[in-house]
Each structure stands twice: as C-alpha cells, then as structure tokens.
Design a protein around this motif. Structure first.
Motif, PDB file in Angstrom:
ATOM      1  N   ARG A 109       0.852  -1.197   0.000  1.00 18.55           N
ATOM      2  CA  ARG A 109       0.000   0.000   0.000  1.00 18.55           C
ATOM      3  C   ARG A 109       0.884   1.241   0.000  1.00 18.55           C
ATOM      4  N   LEU A 110       0.498   2.217  -0.830  1.00 12.89           N
ATOM      5  CA  LEU A 110       1.285   3.452  -0.916  1.00 12.89           C
ATOM      6  C   LEU A 110       1.332   4.160   0.432  1.00 12.89           C
ATOM      7  N   THR A 111       0.218   4.156   1.120  1.00 13.97           N
ATOM      8  CA  THR A 111       0.183   4.870   2.397  1.00 13.97           C
ATOM      9  C   THR A 111       1.084   4.199   3.430  1.00 13.97           C
ATOM     10  N   ASP A 112       1.229   2.866   3.345  1.00 18.03           N
ATOM     11  CA  ASP A 112       2.139   2.181   4.276  1.00 18.03           C
ATOM     12  C   ASP A 112       3.585   2.576   3.995  1.00 18.03           C
ATOM     13  N   LEU A 113       3.914   2.681   2.715  1.00 21.63           N
ATOM     14  CA  LEU A 113       5.283   3.094   2.370  1.00 21.63           C
ATOM     15  C   LEU A 113       5.550   4.523   2.824  1.00 21.63           C
ATOM     16  N   LEU A 114       4.544   5.360   2.642  1.00 24.24           N
ATOM     17  CA  LEU A 114       4.716   6.758   3.013  1.00 24.24           C
ATOM     18  C   LEU A 114       4.858   6.917   4.528  1.00 24.24           C
ATOM     19  N   ALA A 115       4.237   6.012   5.235  1.00 25.39           N
ATOM     20  CA  ALA A 115       4.272   6.109   6.697  1.00 25.39           C
ATOM     21  C   ALA A 115       5.512   5.444   7.301  1.00 25.39           C
ATOM     22  N   MET A 116       6.279   4.783   6.480  1.00 29.20           N
ATOM     23  CA  MET A 116       7.441   4.039   6.981  1.00 29.20           C
ATOM     24  C   MET A 116       8.548   5.011   7.403  1.00 29.20           C
ATOM     25  N   ASP A 117       9.093   4.840   8.583  1.00 30.13           N
ATOM     26  CA  ASP A 117      10.188   5.736   8.970  1.00 30.13           C
ATOM     27  C   ASP A 117      11.515   5.225   8.418  1.00 30.13           C
ATOM     28  N   GLU A 118      12.536   6.046   8.555  1.00 31.66           N
ATOM     29  CA  GLU A 118      13.800   5.745   7.892  1.00 31.66           C
ATOM     30  C   GLU A 118      14.442   4.463   8.419  1.00 31.66           C
ATOM     31  N   GLU A 119      14.333   4.239   9.717  1.00 30.64           N
ATOM     32  CA  GLU A 119      14.936   3.045  10.295  1.00 30.64           C
ATOM     33  C   GLU A 119      14.221   1.785   9.782  1.00 30.64           C
ATOM     34  N   THR A 120      12.905   1.865   9.697  1.00 26.70           N
ATOM     35  CA  THR A 120      12.147   0.713   9.180  1.00 26.70           C
ATOM     36  C   THR A 120      12.498   0.476   7.713  1.00 26.70           C
ATOM     37  N   PHE A 121      12.629   1.563   6.969  1.00 29.50           N
ATOM     38  CA  PHE A 121      13.052   1.427   5.567  1.00 29.50           C
ATOM     39  C   PHE A 121      14.370   0.657   5.492  1.00 29.50           C
ATOM     40  N   ARG A 122      15.321   1.043   6.353  1.00 35.13           N
ATOM     41  CA  ARG A 122      16.637   0.373   6.323  1.00 35.13           C
ATOM     42  C   ARG A 122      16.506  -1.116   6.602  1.00 35.13           C
ATOM     43  N   GLN A 123      15.655  -1.442   7.575  1.00 33.55           N
ATOM     44  CA  GLN A 123      15.488  -2.864   7.923  1.00 33.55           C
ATOM     45  C   GLN A 123      14.823  -3.637   6.791  1.00 33.55           C
ATOM     46  N   LYS A 124      13.748  -3.072   6.274  1.00 32.56           N
ATOM     47  CA  LYS A 124      12.959  -3.796   5.262  1.00 32.56           C
ATOM     48  C   LYS A 124      13.707  -3.962   3.947  1.00 32.56           C
ATOM     49  N   PHE A 125      14.549  -2.974   3.623  1.00 34.28           N
ATOM     50  CA  PHE A 125      15.219  -3.004   2.323  1.00 34.28           C
ATOM     51  C   PHE A 125      16.705  -3.323   2.429  1.00 34.28           C
ATOM     52  N   ARG A 126      17.111  -3.864   3.568  1.00 36.27           N
ATOM     53  CA  ARG A 126      18.519  -4.265   3.692  1.00 36.27           C
ATOM     54  C   ARG A 126      18.825  -5.350   2.642  1.00 36.27           C
ATOM     55  N   GLY A 127      19.921  -5.162   1.914  1.00 30.66           N
ATOM     56  CA  GLY A 127      20.285  -6.162   0.904  1.00 30.66           C
ATOM     57  C   GLY A 127      19.383  -6.143  -0.318  1.00 30.66           C
ATOM     58  N   SER A 128      18.613  -5.059  -0.489  1.00 28.47           N
ATOM     59  CA  SER A 128      17.690  -4.947  -1.631  1.00 28.47           C
ATOM     60  C   SER A 128      18.181  -3.848  -2.571  1.00 28.47           C
ATOM     61  N   PRO A 129      17.915  -3.951  -3.871  1.00 30.21           N
ATOM     62  CA  PRO A 129      18.299  -2.869  -4.787  1.00 30.21           C
ATOM     63  C   PRO A 129      17.599  -1.552  -4.460  1.00 30.21           C
ATOM     64  N   VAL A 130      16.472  -1.626  -3.745  1.00 31.59           N
ATOM     65  CA  VAL A 130      15.683  -0.420  -3.467  1.00 31.59           C
ATOM     66  C   VAL A 130      16.435   0.539  -2.541  1.00 31.59           C
ATOM     67  N   LYS A 131      17.376   0.009  -1.774  1.00 31.94           N
ATOM     68  CA  LYS A 131      18.098   0.892  -0.840  1.00 31.94           C
ATOM     69  C   LYS A 131      18.867   1.973  -1.602  1.00 31.94           C
ATOM     70  N   ARG A 132      19.112   1.729  -2.882  1.00 30.38           N
ATOM     71  CA  ARG A 132      19.800   2.730  -3.696  1.00 30.38           C
ATOM     72  C   ARG A 132      19.013   4.049  -3.769  1.00 30.38           C
ATOM     73  N   ALA A 133      17.686   3.928  -3.767  1.00 25.38           N
ATOM     74  CA  ALA A 133      16.847   5.134  -3.839  1.00 25.38           C
ATOM     75  C   ALA A 133      16.856   5.878  -2.516  1.00 25.38           C
ATOM     76  N   ARG A 134      17.227   5.197  -1.447  1.00 20.28           N
ATOM     77  CA  ARG A 134      17.166   5.713  -0.086  1.00 20.28           C
ATOM     78  C   ARG A 134      15.708   5.998   0.290  1.00 20.28           C
ATOM     79  N   TRP A 135      15.541   6.211   1.582  1.00 16.69           N
ATOM     80  CA  TRP A 135      14.200   6.427   2.142  1.00 16.69           C
ATOM     81  C   TRP A 135      13.544   7.641   1.477  1.00 16.69           C
ATOM     82  N   ARG A 136      14.305   8.722   1.354  1.00 15.98           N
ATOM     83  CA  ARG A 136      13.718   9.939   0.771  1.00 15.98           C
ATOM     84  C   ARG A 136      13.326   9.728  -0.687  1.00 15.98           C
ATOM     85  N   GLY A 137      14.130   8.971  -1.401  1.00 17.59           N
ATOM     86  CA  GLY A 137      13.835   8.736  -2.809  1.00 17.59           C
ATOM     87  C   GLY A 137      12.560   7.924  -2.982  1.00 17.59           C
TER      88      GLY A 137
END
Ligand code: SF4
Ligand code: SF4
Length: 343
Positions: free
Chosen positions: A278-306
């Motif tokens: 869900r878009l709203t779940d992604l938007l609500a995700m904080d930076e630390e959660t982003f790091r955990q969820k996307f560790r070892g993923s190509p998406v980390k290249r975009a970073r949380w802000r991206g």
C-alpha cells in the motif's frame, strides 16, 4: 584445449544458477558512434558516470592487460505471482516495484557466484589466469558483449531478448586473459512489432532501439536525484503506481508473454514489502524501518527519501491534486501503524 575449458566453464556456471552462458572475444565496441550520439543528444540525463571512462567503456581490453575473452552469464529474475504475466495491480492504493528489485540485490547475488566460478576457473587454468568480475557496475557495455556471446539480441525497447527465454534476466561478466572458444553472436529481431513503443506511458522509446532515459520511469524513480517533473506523475500513477522502476516495455513483449518462466533463484523472489505494498504504508514508513525492510535490496539505492518522493509522485498523479512533502503524513505522526506493510 580452449574448447574443452570453455565447455567446462559453461557447465560449471550452470551449476551455479547461471543460464544462459556464453563467451565472446574481448574486442572494441561496434557501437562507438551510436553511444556517443546517444550521450550527445542528452538522453543519458544525469547519469554522468556513463560518460566517464569512455575509452574503457568502449574497449574491454582496457579493463585488463592482455584481455582476450569475456565470459558472459545471465540469471532469470522473473518473479511474478502465479496469476500470470504482468500481474497488473488493480488496486490503485498499491504500488509496483520493478521485478528485478523485488528480492535481494542482484549485484551481491551474482558477484558472489561469479567469484566462485572464477576461483574454479583458476584451478582449471593455472596461476597465469587473470580475470575481472563485473555485474552492472564497471565500465562495460554489457548488453553488447552479451549479444556477441550469443545470449540475446537487441529489441526495440533496447532490452536484450533471448528468443527462447524473453528478457527478464540480469547479466554478469568475467573479463579474462584466457583464450577461450567464442560463441556465435545471437541473431533475431522484432519484425514489425512495436508493442513496447506504443505501450510506454511516457514516450521514452523515441524511436526503435533508442531510449531517452530522461523520460523513462526507471530513470525518474531510481537514477534522478532531484524532484520528478510533474508532467510524469500521471504516467507513474496510471501505469499502476510504478514507484521503483518500470517493466511495461517488457511486460507487453511477446517473447516475455510466451517464454518467461518463474525464476528458481530464491534470492530473487519478492519480499513482503515489495509485493504490491500500500502506498500509504510506504509513506508512513520511517527511515529506520526502511533500512530494515530493504537491507540487501536494490531499493536501498533510492534511499528512504527517494522512495517517499516516488510514492508522492504516484499519489499526485493519481489524484491530480498537489500533494506536497508537507501535506503528506509523516512517519513520526503515524505511530506503530506506520511500520506495517499490508500485502
Ligand atoms: S521502462 Fe517503462 S517508462 Fe521506461 S521505456 Fe520501458 S515502458 Fe517506457
Ligand atoms: S515488444 Fe515487440 S518491438 Fe518491443 S522488444 Fe518486444 S518484440 Fe520487439
């Protein structure tokens, strides 16, 4: 004998999960003028790294003294659900990640396997063997060497297409001083088909075989550093909320529709967070959660802000209402709910 070693290398590569595998000579690019013209037209956008080390990019012999051969490997990353090719997201509240980005980072997966392959080659070939490993990182025109090595041919969408497998595969190479037996270049073509050109939501395939990266959703959502121009927000939204990369010009390709089979590589299976979130779940995700969820993923290249930027662009495009960073829900205001991703 080069033939025996070449066949053994391919066999070993297949046991490591690479398929198809091919070999070509380390020779200068045949596309020097086209590549230069593509850059001169500005189609590379902000990808300045494509303009650096141009001579090395155009001649693999500059990557390794005495380079003679290039071993080219591919890995299938097609990871749709069982519903079938394309699996369109019908829920406008959910987003789509490009297929290659749904699992683990292919750089890590393929580089580790190529190291194993190269160590094995050295045990077979002796101490004089030298090699350099590349997975979409070094200055190597990898689609061209893959075509020369017989892995596929160029489609009008600029992807490398294998007649028997489609185009959902990632490439890796070993440039080596070993004299190996080269394969025949791949032959094939699109014929009169132009589905990818017609289906591209931003008109980024400006003519057959030519991509203006500045208009491509993959570039806009991954490579571009600043804001995504507003003129592309609606295309990002109406194409199914393509919030990280885009596969549309591959989804419509008849070679993929008929020939793609799901990958057997567990590392490339979709994670929960990349499986139509869900878009709203992604938007609500904080930076630390982003790091955990996307560790070892190509998406980390975009970073949380991206990723937030991309989601906001999709929401803006969908509603055609201005949604600013300020008016968007901020993770700090979401409490625990902001850390959950429904699928
Ligand atoms: S990836 Fe998407 S935006 Fe880019 S050329 Fe293909 S269809 Fe167009
Ligand atoms: S969709 Fe058609 S034109 Fe485009 S790459 Fe595939 S076969 Fe070629």
């Amino acid at each position: 004998m080069p033939e025996d070693l070449s066949a053994a290398i391919k066999q070993k590569a297949r046991t490591l999960g690479f398929d198809p595998v091919g070999i070509t000579r380390a020779e200068p690019s045949l596309f020097r003028e086209e590549y230069q013209e593509w850059i001169d037209r500005g189609y590379a956008g902000e990808m300045h790294y494509l303009m650096r080390h141009l001579e090395r990019r155009l001649d693999p012999r500059q990557l390794l003294p005495d380079a003679r051969s290039i071993i080219v490997v591919a890995m299938n990353y097609y990871n749709d659900r069982a519903e079938g090719p394309g699996t369109p997201v019908t829920d406008p509240d959910r987003g789509i990640f490009a297929r290659y980005a749904r699992g683990d980072d292919y750089h890590d997966v393929m580089t580790a396997r190529l190291r194993v392959l190269w160590q094995w080659v050295q045990t077979q070939a002796g101490a004089h063997a030298e090699g350099r490993i590349y997975v979409d990182t070094g200055p190597l025109l990898e689609r061209e060497v893959a075509q020369k090595a017989g892995l596929g041919w160029f489609g009008k969408n600029t992807m490398l297409i294998n007649t028997r497998r489609g185009s959902y595969f990632l490439l890796g190479e070993i440039v080596t001083n070993l004299m190996l037996e080269p394969d025949q270049p791949a032959r094939g073509g699109c014929g009169t088909c132009r589905r990818c050109i017609d289906a591209c939501p931003t008109g980024a395939i400006v003519e057959p075989y030519v991509l203006d990266a500045r208009r491509c959703i993959s570039y806009l959502t991954i490579e571009l550093k600043g804001e995504i121009p507003g003129e592309y927000h609606a295309a990002i939204a109406t194409s199914g909320n393509r919030i990280f990369g885009c596969d549309i010009c591959q989804e419509v390709c008849p070679f993929n529709l008929r020939r793609s089979v799901p990958t057997e590589e567990p590392a490339f299976r979709a994670r929960e967070v990349t499986d139509q979130p869900r878009l709203t779940d992604l938007l609500a995700m904080d930076e630390e959660t982003f790091r955990q969820k996307f560790r070892g993923s190509p998406v980390k290249r975009a970073r949380w802000r991206g990723l937030r930027r991309n989601v906001l662009a999709a929401l803006q495009g969908r509603t055609l209402q201005p949604v600013s960073e300020e008016s968007a829900p901020h993770p700090a205001e979401q409490g625990d709910a902001g850390q959950q991703t429904e699928v």
